[in-house]
Design a protein around this motif. Structure first.
Motif, PDB file in Angstrom:
ATOM      1  N   LEU A  37      -9.665  -3.444  -4.780  1.00  0.00           N
ATOM      2  CA  LEU A  37      -9.739  -2.013  -5.569  1.00  0.00           C
ATOM      3  C   LEU A  37      -8.697  -1.155  -5.051  1.00  0.00           C
ATOM      4  CD1 LEU A  37     -11.006  -0.085  -7.434  1.00  0.00           C
ATOM      5  CD2 LEU A  37     -13.032   0.127  -5.781  1.00  0.00           C
ATOM      6  N   THR A  38      -7.761  -0.738  -5.977  1.00  0.00           N
ATOM      7  CA  THR A  38      -6.911   0.268  -5.497  1.00  0.00           C
ATOM      8  C   THR A  38      -6.447   1.156  -6.582  1.00  0.00           C
ATOM      9  OG1 THR A  38      -4.779   0.427  -4.295  1.00  0.00           O
ATOM     10  CG2 THR A  38      -4.751  -1.083  -6.274  1.00  0.00           C
ATOM     11  N   CYS A  39      -5.524   2.147  -6.553  1.00  0.00           N
ATOM     12  CA  CYS A  39      -5.162   3.107  -7.451  1.00  0.00           C
ATOM     13  C   CYS A  39      -4.151   2.754  -8.662  1.00  0.00           C
ATOM     14  CB  CYS A  39      -4.732   4.172  -6.794  1.00  0.00           C
ATOM     15  SG  CYS A  39      -4.324   5.744  -7.883  1.00  0.00           S
ATOM     16  N   MET A  40      -4.281   3.209  -9.556  1.00  0.00           N
ATOM     17  CA  MET A  40      -3.359   2.958 -10.763  1.00  0.00           C
ATOM     18  C   MET A  40      -1.960   3.364 -10.208  1.00  0.00           C
ATOM     19  SD  MET A  40      -4.148   5.852 -13.714  1.00  0.00           S
ATOM     20  CE  MET A  40      -4.147   7.587 -13.466  1.00  0.00           C
ATOM     21  N   ASP A  41      -1.674   4.136  -9.399  1.00  0.00           N
ATOM     22  CA  ASP A  41      -0.379   4.647  -9.128  1.00  0.00           C
ATOM     23  C   ASP A  41       0.833   3.767  -9.466  1.00  0.00           C
ATOM     24  OD1 ASP A  41       0.447   7.588  -7.221  1.00  0.00           O
ATOM     25  OD2 ASP A  41       1.720   5.665  -7.490  1.00  0.00           O
ATOM     26  N   ALA A  42       1.781   4.291  -9.987  1.00  0.00           N
ATOM     27  CA  ALA A  42       2.855   3.644 -10.310  1.00  0.00           C
ATOM     28  C   ALA A  42       3.702   2.926  -9.081  1.00  0.00           C
ATOM     29  CB  ALA A  42       3.682   4.320 -11.184  1.00  0.00           C
ATOM     30  N   ALA A  95      -7.422 -13.551  -6.268  1.00  0.00           N
ATOM     31  CA  ALA A  95      -8.271 -12.327  -5.918  1.00  0.00           C
ATOM     32  C   ALA A  95      -8.255 -11.492  -7.462  1.00  0.00           C
ATOM     33  CB  ALA A  95      -7.903 -11.355  -5.181  1.00  0.00           C
ATOM     34  N   HIS A  96      -9.317 -11.011  -7.789  1.00  0.00           N
ATOM     35  CA  HIS A  96      -9.579  -9.874  -8.795  1.00  0.00           C
ATOM     36  C   HIS A  96      -8.848  -8.554  -8.208  1.00  0.00           C
ATOM     37  CE1 HIS A  96     -13.281 -11.601 -10.587  1.00  0.00           C
ATOM     38  NE2 HIS A  96     -12.457 -11.855 -11.451  1.00  0.00           N
ATOM     39  N   VAL A  97      -8.046  -7.817  -9.101  1.00  0.00           N
ATOM     40  CA  VAL A  97      -7.824  -6.629  -8.891  1.00  0.00           C
ATOM     41  C   VAL A  97      -8.092  -5.552  -9.860  1.00  0.00           C
ATOM     42  CG1 VAL A  97      -5.350  -5.309  -8.468  1.00  0.00           C
ATOM     43  CG2 VAL A  97      -5.446  -7.807  -8.039  1.00  0.00           C
ATOM     44  N   ILE A  98      -8.775  -4.668  -9.075  1.00  0.00           N
ATOM     45  CA  ILE A  98      -9.262  -3.354  -9.890  1.00  0.00           C
ATOM     46  C   ILE A  98      -8.485  -2.342  -9.727  1.00  0.00           C
ATOM     47  CG2 ILE A  98     -11.275  -2.187 -10.703  1.00  0.00           C
ATOM     48  CD1 ILE A  98     -13.020  -4.363  -9.339  1.00  0.00           C
ATOM     49  N   ARG A  99      -7.782  -1.560 -10.805  1.00  0.00           N
ATOM     50  CA  ARG A  99      -7.245  -0.390 -10.507  1.00  0.00           C
ATOM     51  C   ARG A  99      -7.656   0.995 -11.484  1.00  0.00           C
ATOM     52  NH1 ARG A  99      -0.718  -1.829  -9.918  1.00  0.00           N
ATOM     53  NH2 ARG A  99      -0.870   0.335  -9.205  1.00  0.00           N
ATOM     54  N   ASN A 100      -7.894   1.716 -10.789  1.00  0.00           N
ATOM     55  CA  ASN A 100      -8.404   3.188 -11.590  1.00  0.00           C
ATOM     56  C   ASN A 100      -7.609   4.304 -11.024  1.00  0.00           C
ATOM     57  OD1 ASN A 100     -10.066   4.086  -9.574  1.00  0.00           O
ATOM     58  ND2 ASN A 100     -11.567   2.949 -10.299  1.00  0.00           N
ATOM     59  N   ALA A 101      -7.827   5.383 -11.467  1.00  0.00           N
ATOM     60  CA  ALA A 101      -7.305   6.740 -10.819  1.00  0.00           C
ATOM     61  C   ALA A 101      -7.919   6.988  -9.634  1.00  0.00           C
ATOM     62  CB  ALA A 101      -7.358   8.008 -11.651  1.00  0.00           C
ATOM     63  N   GLY A 102      -7.276   6.885  -8.656  1.00  0.00           N
ATOM     64  CA  GLY A 102      -7.837   7.157  -6.996  1.00  0.00           C
ATOM     65  C   GLY A 102      -8.559   6.014  -6.462  1.00  0.00           C
ATOM     66  N   ALA A 103      -8.590   4.839  -7.099  1.00  0.00           N
ATOM     67  CA  ALA A 103      -9.306   3.694  -6.420  1.00  0.00           C
ATOM     68  C   ALA A 103     -10.823   4.105  -6.274  1.00  0.00           C
ATOM     69  CB  ALA A 103      -8.761   3.063  -4.995  1.00  0.00           C
ATOM     70  N   VAL A 133      -8.356  -0.055  -1.247  1.00  0.00           N
ATOM     71  CA  VAL A 133      -7.094   0.522  -0.876  1.00  0.00           C
ATOM     72  C   VAL A 133      -6.680   1.975  -1.595  1.00  0.00           C
ATOM     73  CG1 VAL A 133      -4.642   0.295  -0.235  1.00  0.00           C
ATOM     74  CG2 VAL A 133      -6.262  -1.661  -0.431  1.00  0.00           C
ATOM     75  N   LYS A 134      -6.721   3.270  -1.060  1.00  0.00           N
ATOM     76  CA  LYS A 134      -6.481   4.128  -1.601  1.00  0.00           C
ATOM     77  C   LYS A 134      -5.018   4.534  -0.927  1.00  0.00           C
ATOM     78  CE  LYS A 134     -10.977   6.176  -2.287  1.00  0.00           C
ATOM     79  NZ  LYS A 134     -11.371   6.570  -3.485  1.00  0.00           N
ATOM     80  N   HIS A 135      -4.256   5.429  -1.262  1.00  0.00           N
ATOM     81  CA  HIS A 135      -2.810   5.690  -0.715  1.00  0.00           C
ATOM     82  C   HIS A 135      -2.462   7.254  -0.557  1.00  0.00           C
ATOM     83  CE1 HIS A 135      -1.245   7.152  -4.784  1.00  0.00           C
ATOM     84  NE2 HIS A 135      -2.343   6.721  -5.295  1.00  0.00           N
TER      85      HIS A 135
END
Lengths: 170, 170
Positions: A35-40, A55-63, A87-89
């Protein structure tokens, strides 16, 4: 057709011309989800070492774990994943505003109808003021909900957009 | 430390050792966002031709527009994206179940407390029975909400997990 749409078509031609992974199964082979952020600036496959099909990869604003809960339940309960890597960033946009700012921008740029729709949805943008605290809080959120069983291993990380490093927090 | 966590650390070491993109800005350079599924068989960067820093990538179970709305608003209103590329895919898990199935599985495998939590949230898993219809419906959903302005270009696509091709639907 826009330039971006042309780019999707040309990427598709290139990618499919040498594609040889059509045999991969639906459930993730390594039984985990990221699970991580949508960040480019994040390329999860390369930065976190995810091979196609693993693995599944889920991405949204801010993870956001809360925002991802629907997908996480599907991943765990219907498709057999048993571990979560959250993973946030650094430099995340979610560190830079509050709900009231986003509501104000929508009203100003999209007008009163949009603003009314946003209010009627009661949408929480789930921004956060401190990065490492947010990682810990989201891991806690996932550990506390009964919808993720205790057997699921959950770790929390920070990806550094400046260095390309991923560092364990919890 | 699990094998998966070790893999993240070793990928981080490899990736960061040759990383030279630390200068990229927060807003996506090409001002678009890609919304696709969390499915393990999709590598958006390569399949859809996204260079690092160019686009937001939102991923959830089924590439649901409704589920992604929070992230889409942030992307458009706070970070300046102006185009949406929505990609669902063949063989999607969301084609294989209904809400009642997911609710039943949670009750059976996680027990009554989890089931009660799920019911109290009233979670809609947003599964869909027909792939191309779902692409069209999600594009319509985004065109109809006032929270995405008419100026945003929205296209809908299907990625074929068997061939690696991405085909335009709408």
């Amino acid at each position: 057709m826009t330039e971006i749409q042309k780019n999707v078509e040309s990427a598709s031609e290139t990618y499919s011309s040498s594609f040889n992974q059509g045999h991969l199964a639906l459930p993730p082979a390594k039984k985990y989800l990221v699970l991580t952020c949508m960040d480019a600036r994040i390329d999860p496959a390369r930065a976190f070492g995810i091979s196609l099909g693993d693995a599944h990869v889920i991405r949204n604003a801010g993870a956001s774990a809360q925002d991802a809960l629907r997908s996480i339940i599907i991943s765990e309960q219907l498709l057999g994943t048993q571990e979560i890597v959250l993973v946030k960033h650094t430099g995340c946009g979610m560190l830079t505003f509050k709900n009231e700012d986003a509501y104000g921008i929508v009203e100003k740029t999209l007008g009163s109808e949009a603003s009314a729709e946003l209010k009627s949805r009661g949408l929480d943008f789930l921004a956060f003021p401190k990065l490492e605290d947010a990682v810990k809080q989201d891991v806690e959120y996932l550990k506390n909900t009964k919808l993720v069983p205790d057997s699921v291993n959950i770790s929390g990380w920070v990806y550094e957009v400046e260095t390309g490093k991923t560092v364990r927090v919890v």
